[in-house]
Design an enzyme around this catalytic site. Structure first.
Site, PDB file in Angstrom:
ATOM      1  N   LYS A 161       1.536   3.195  -1.420  1.00 55.75           N
ATOM      2  CA  LYS A 161       2.656   2.248  -1.333  1.00 55.75           C
ATOM      3  C   LYS A 161       2.244   0.837  -1.738  1.00 55.75           C
ATOM      4  O   LYS A 161       3.028   0.125  -2.366  1.00 55.75           O
ATOM      5  CB  LYS A 161       3.252   2.239   0.068  1.00 55.75           C
ATOM      6  CG  LYS A 161       2.367   1.672   1.160  1.00 55.75           C
ATOM      7  CD  LYS A 161       3.045   1.716   2.515  1.00 55.75           C
ATOM      8  CE  LYS A 161       2.160   1.170   3.608  1.00 55.75           C
ATOM      9  NZ  LYS A 161       1.816  -0.255   3.424  1.00 55.75           N
ATOM     10  N   THR A 162       1.032   0.403  -1.376  1.00 51.90           N
ATOM     11  CA  THR A 162       0.581  -0.944  -1.742  1.00 51.90           C
ATOM     12  C   THR A 162       0.489  -1.077  -3.258  1.00 51.90           C
ATOM     13  O   THR A 162       0.874  -2.104  -3.836  1.00 51.90           O
ATOM     14  CB  THR A 162      -0.782  -1.252  -1.095  1.00 51.90           C
ATOM     15  OG1 THR A 162      -0.684  -1.082   0.323  1.00 51.90           O
ATOM     16  CG2 THR A 162      -1.208  -2.680  -1.383  1.00 51.90           C
ATOM     17  N   ASP A 193       7.217  -4.931   2.933  1.00 48.47           N
ATOM     18  CA  ASP A 193       6.337  -3.808   3.237  1.00 48.47           C
ATOM     19  C   ASP A 193       6.486  -3.416   4.710  1.00 48.47           C
ATOM     20  O   ASP A 193       6.909  -4.222   5.540  1.00 48.47           O
ATOM     21  CB  ASP A 193       4.888  -4.211   2.952  1.00 48.47           C
ATOM     22  CG  ASP A 193       3.951  -3.017   2.925  1.00 48.47           C
ATOM     23  OD1 ASP A 193       4.434  -1.869   2.928  1.00 48.47           O
ATOM     24  OD2 ASP A 193       2.717  -3.234   2.905  1.00 48.47           O
ATOM     25  N   GLU A 194       6.119  -2.173   5.053  1.00 47.87           N
ATOM     26  CA  GLU A 194       6.160  -1.669   6.435  1.00 47.87           C
ATOM     27  C   GLU A 194       7.519  -1.950   7.087  1.00 47.87           C
ATOM     28  O   GLU A 194       7.610  -2.416   8.223  1.00 47.87           O
ATOM     29  CB  GLU A 194       5.043  -2.310   7.274  1.00 47.87           C
ATOM     30  CG  GLU A 194       3.651  -2.130   6.722  1.00 47.87           C
ATOM     31  CD  GLU A 194       3.102  -0.712   6.891  1.00 47.87           C
ATOM     32  OE1 GLU A 194       3.866   0.176   7.316  1.00 47.87           O
ATOM     33  OE2 GLU A 194       1.924  -0.495   6.583  1.00 47.87           O
ATOM     34  N   GLN A 196       6.066   6.779  10.475  1.00 51.20           N
ATOM     35  CA  GLN A 196       4.955   5.969  10.965  1.00 51.20           C
ATOM     36  C   GLN A 196       5.432   4.754  11.757  1.00 51.20           C
ATOM     37  O   GLN A 196       4.718   3.761  11.867  1.00 51.20           O
ATOM     38  CB  GLN A 196       4.058   5.526   9.803  1.00 51.20           C
ATOM     39  CG  GLN A 196       3.373   6.675   9.087  1.00 51.20           C
ATOM     40  CD  GLN A 196       2.354   6.209   8.079  1.00 51.20           C
ATOM     41  OE1 GLN A 196       1.258   5.764   8.406  1.00 51.20           O
ATOM     42  NE2 GLN A 196       2.717   6.282   6.803  1.00 51.20           N
ATOM     43  N   ARG A 207      -4.981   9.938   9.318  1.00 51.11           N
ATOM     44  CA  ARG A 207      -6.091   9.040   8.968  1.00 51.11           C
ATOM     45  C   ARG A 207      -7.250   9.830   8.374  1.00 51.11           C
ATOM     46  O   ARG A 207      -8.126   9.259   7.717  1.00 51.11           O
ATOM     47  CB  ARG A 207      -6.626   8.283  10.189  1.00 51.11           C
ATOM     48  CG  ARG A 207      -5.651   7.378  10.953  1.00 51.11           C
ATOM     49  CD  ARG A 207      -4.889   6.458  10.062  1.00 51.11           C
ATOM     50  NE  ARG A 207      -3.609   7.047   9.704  1.00 51.11           N
ATOM     51  CZ  ARG A 207      -2.834   6.590   8.715  1.00 51.11           C
ATOM     52  NH1 ARG A 207      -3.230   5.582   7.967  1.00 51.11           N
ATOM     53  NH2 ARG A 207      -1.664   7.150   8.454  1.00 51.11           N
TER      54      ARG A 207
END
Length: 717
Positions: A36-37, A221-222, A252, A598
């Site tokens: 995504k970044t 973002d987020e 998330q 993770r």
């Protein structure tokens, strides 16, 4: 820069997101490890190079200031020139920039100070003490949380109905005292930054129109972690002519406890039209087994927007699921597994131990020390929250504004200069009665006190004035070097050989040298505000020398080849406070999902039959989340070796070993039959040989009994 350079290395969905038509808003549902970044950065590059959007017309909101810095660095590298003028940062840092730029319209003074969570706590504590509000009945943290929750929802003090709840009524009293204190002392807390900046725009039409016209593209973002006031902030800036590009993952969303509203991500589709939803589902992090198991878990949340991660990677190893007898057994299993990995060439930093509560770390630390494996607690105290840094910044605040009461109280007697609490209290009373700052009160009241006290107070005020005079022509880092020496802080911490506080002060000097001044902000005020606002992660850096220990919340955004997810029991994961609350169970499941995703190469899950926590033995069932993972992805492991039992009676700790005769016999939870008492369940056992004892809860007798194993004549069923 041509289009092929922008889209190079992107998969189809990433490319579709980056090159989306300028006429549409976007919701990019980006799964864990889906890049995504990269999409955000390439989207900005696309707008600048392919759509001729000026960088000043782009507003990019990130979750941390560290992420904002990394975004600018990666964008600069992609575009091959420095990025300096783009508005980028967290909601709080951007709100702060607005308020500094338009402080008069926001009805603030230019010297207003940012109040961090620690200082907010101290103020609330003092106000409660001064007004005889019993903190045993009204815990300070709960009152603080109440105040911040109202602000995060954009609710004003006068809009809260307290008639039905005594706690709310008393908290409102503290809220009112707190608001008066902040206004008198020109203080703005984190939540207030958002409210004030929102109301600044809402109440000034011309200013709002200016920013609506300026920001042609707003990227967030987020997005799943936004709260109510942040959502209203974005919605206010949206004109219909500018476009929003929101990246997030409803799977998330794990910060509901601090105000994040998962519904925000679903409301986008009705509040920002026309909108295009694109799902990034290809994962570049984990093996197929880890991903498929994680998908199966999160599918039990029924109110999802829908997404299923996949990967081109190999299936990889099965997920280990270890049933431990106690938390000591669990820690020994995890750490011995890590030791084997390290012996086979794995770097310690490639291994992470995740847990639900910070208190779970202690036993892992003990066992890591026993195995002589270096470790670090990730997610500890942030750099600017450390006492020595806050002391240094308080001196910096005082030379900028001697009327800063919060800074005054922190350092008036630090390092110690003989100014006691009785004297400080007299200064407080004088300041309140005469409506002056503590610094001014000190100057006026000092002559009325004893000669010794007068000399100490004059020494402090003269020191601040001399610092101010000696540093007025110095740059920021030079000022900090000067004040560290003149105040005695550097000498004080240099004498402390047991900590790295002196090194932290030296790092503060480095931070000052690296600080990039915003053109519309005073250098000192900008640096101090950055220190207060900064949520850029932890002081701990990831090195290859340390196994990483952290909560599942702290692990979000990170990845490790080997992850050990511990404490997978009912009452821990999901946490006991979520019991009978479906929306909280859903968030706990999302948190478990975050922990599982993770892992890159290998994931291990563990739970205990009995755990000593918060001073009590807890008997728990395995987490429901374990049952939601299909068996075909699991390698179930039960104890087949000597286990260590820890006796906590009277805090006397000793180790003993018990060897079960076979896998299906002596273990906690085993079903047994006694000739006299009938059927029962094993709760505990200790000792060895003929003197070993077993604790059993019998159904028929309705009691718990300790029996000597050699005489019990038990039949294991």
């Amino acid at each position: 820069m041509n289009l092929s350079e922008i889209t190079n290395g992107l998969n189809d969905k990433q490319c579709q997101s980056v090159t989306l038509n300028n006429e549409k808003n976007a919701l990019i549902l980006a799964g864990a490890g889906s890049g995504k970044t990269k999409v955000l950065i390439h989207r900005i590059a696309y707008l600048i190079t392919q759509k001729d959007i000026h960088i000043d017309a782009i507003l990019a909101v990130t979750f941390t200031n560290k992420a904002a810095t990394e975004m600018c660095e990666r964008l600069s590298k992609l575009l091959r020139h420095p990025i300096t003028s783009m508005w980028t940062g967290t909601f709080h840092s951007l709100a702060h920039r607005l308020l500094r730029t338009h402080y008069e319209q926001a009805q603030l003074t230019y010297n207003f100070q940012i109040l961090d969570a620690q200082d907010q706590f101290r103020i609330i504590k003092n106000l409660m003490k001064e007004n005889n509000i019993d903190e045993s009945k009204f815990p300070i943290k709960k009152v603080q949380q109440f105040i911040n929750n109202q602000k995060n929802k954009g609710i004003h003090l006068h809009d809260i109905d307290s008639s039905y709840n005594y706690f709310i009524k008393k908290s409102l009293k503290v809220f009112e005292l707190y608001e008066v204190h902040c206004k008198t002392n020109e203080l703005i807390d984190f939540a207030e930054l958002l409210i004030r900046s929102y109301e600044l725009l809402k109440n000034n039409v011309n200013l709002l129109n200016h920013y609506k016209n300026r920001f042609k593209h707003i990227l967030i973002d987020e997005f799943q972690d936004t709260n109510m006031i942040q959502y209203k902030w974005i919605k206010l800036l949206f004109s219909g002519n500018n476009k929003v590009f929101c990246v997030g993952d409803d799977d998330q969303s794990i910060y509901g406890w601090r105000g994040a509203n998962i519904e925000n991500i679903t409301k986008l589709c009705t509040d920002f039209v026309p909108i295009k939803t694109i799902r990034l589902e290809q994962n570049y992090r984990s093996t197929n087994n880890i991903l498929t198991a994680s998908n199966a878990l999160i599918a039990h949340n029924t109110s999802r927007m829908g997404k299923s991660l996949w990967t081109n990677a190999i299936d990889g190893e099965l997920i280990d699921m270890y049933e431990a007898q106690t938390e000591i057994d669990e820690a020994d299993y995890v750490v011995s597994s890590i030791q084997k990995l390290i012996t086979n060439g794995v770097l310690p930093n490639d291994c992470a131990i995740l847990y639900r509560l910070n208190t779970q770390s202690r036993i892992f630390e003990e066992v890591l020390i026993k195995y002589n494996i270096p470790y670090i607690i990730y997610g500890g105290l942030k750099f600017f929250e450390r006492a020595e840094i806050k002391h240094a910044l308080s001196y910096l605040r005082l030379i900028e504004n001697s009327d800063d009461n919060l800074a005054f109280e922190r350092v008036v007697n630090f390092p110690t200069r003989g100014i006691g609490n009785t004297t400080i209290n007299k200064i407080r009373i004088f300041a309140q009665n005469n409506h002056v700052s503590l610094f001014q009160a000190t100057i006026q009241v000092s002559s009325t006190l004893s000669t010794r006290t007068t000399n100490a107070l004059n020494g402090f005020t003269n020191l601040i004035e001399k610092m101010k005079d000696d540093t007025k022509n110095l740059n920021l880092s030079e000022k900090i070097v000067n004040l560290l020496n003149m105040s005695g802080l550097m000498a004080h911490y240099s004498n402390d050989k047991t900590s790295n506080k002196k090194e932290n002060l030296e790092e503060l000097i480095t931070a000052a040298k690296q600080y990039k001044q915003n053109n519309d902000m005073n250098e000192i005020i900008g640096f101090i505000s950055l220190a207060s606002i900064d949520s850029g992660g932890n002081t701990n850096t990831l090195t290859n020398q340390n196994v990483q220990l952290m909560t599942m919340h702290s692990a979000k955004g990170l990845e490790f080849p080997y992850v050990f997810l511990s404490g997978m029991e009912e009452g821990l994961s999901p946490y006991r406070q979520s019991k009978n609350k479906p929306h909280l169970i859903d968030e706990e499941r999302r948190l478990c999902y975050v922990g599982m995703t993770r892992a890159m190469k290998k994931l291990s899950l563990s739970y205990t039959m009995k755990r000593f926590l918060h001073g009590h033995f807890l008997y728990a069932d395995p987490s429901r989340f374990l049952n939601e993972i299909p068996d075909e992805y699991l390698n179930k492991i039960k104890v087949k070796f000597d286990i260590t039992i820890k006796n906590y009676n009277n805090n006397n700790i000793f180790n003993q070993s018990i060897t079960p005769k076979s896998d299906n016999q002596l273990h906690i939870g085993a079903l047994v039959n006694h000739p006299k008492f009938g059927l029962g369940t094993v709760l505990n056992f200790e000792g060895q040989g003929d003197s070993s004892r077993i604790q059993i809860k019998f159904k028929q007798a309705g009691s718990i009994k300790w029996l000597i194993s050699s005489y019990a004549n038990l039949e294991f069923i």
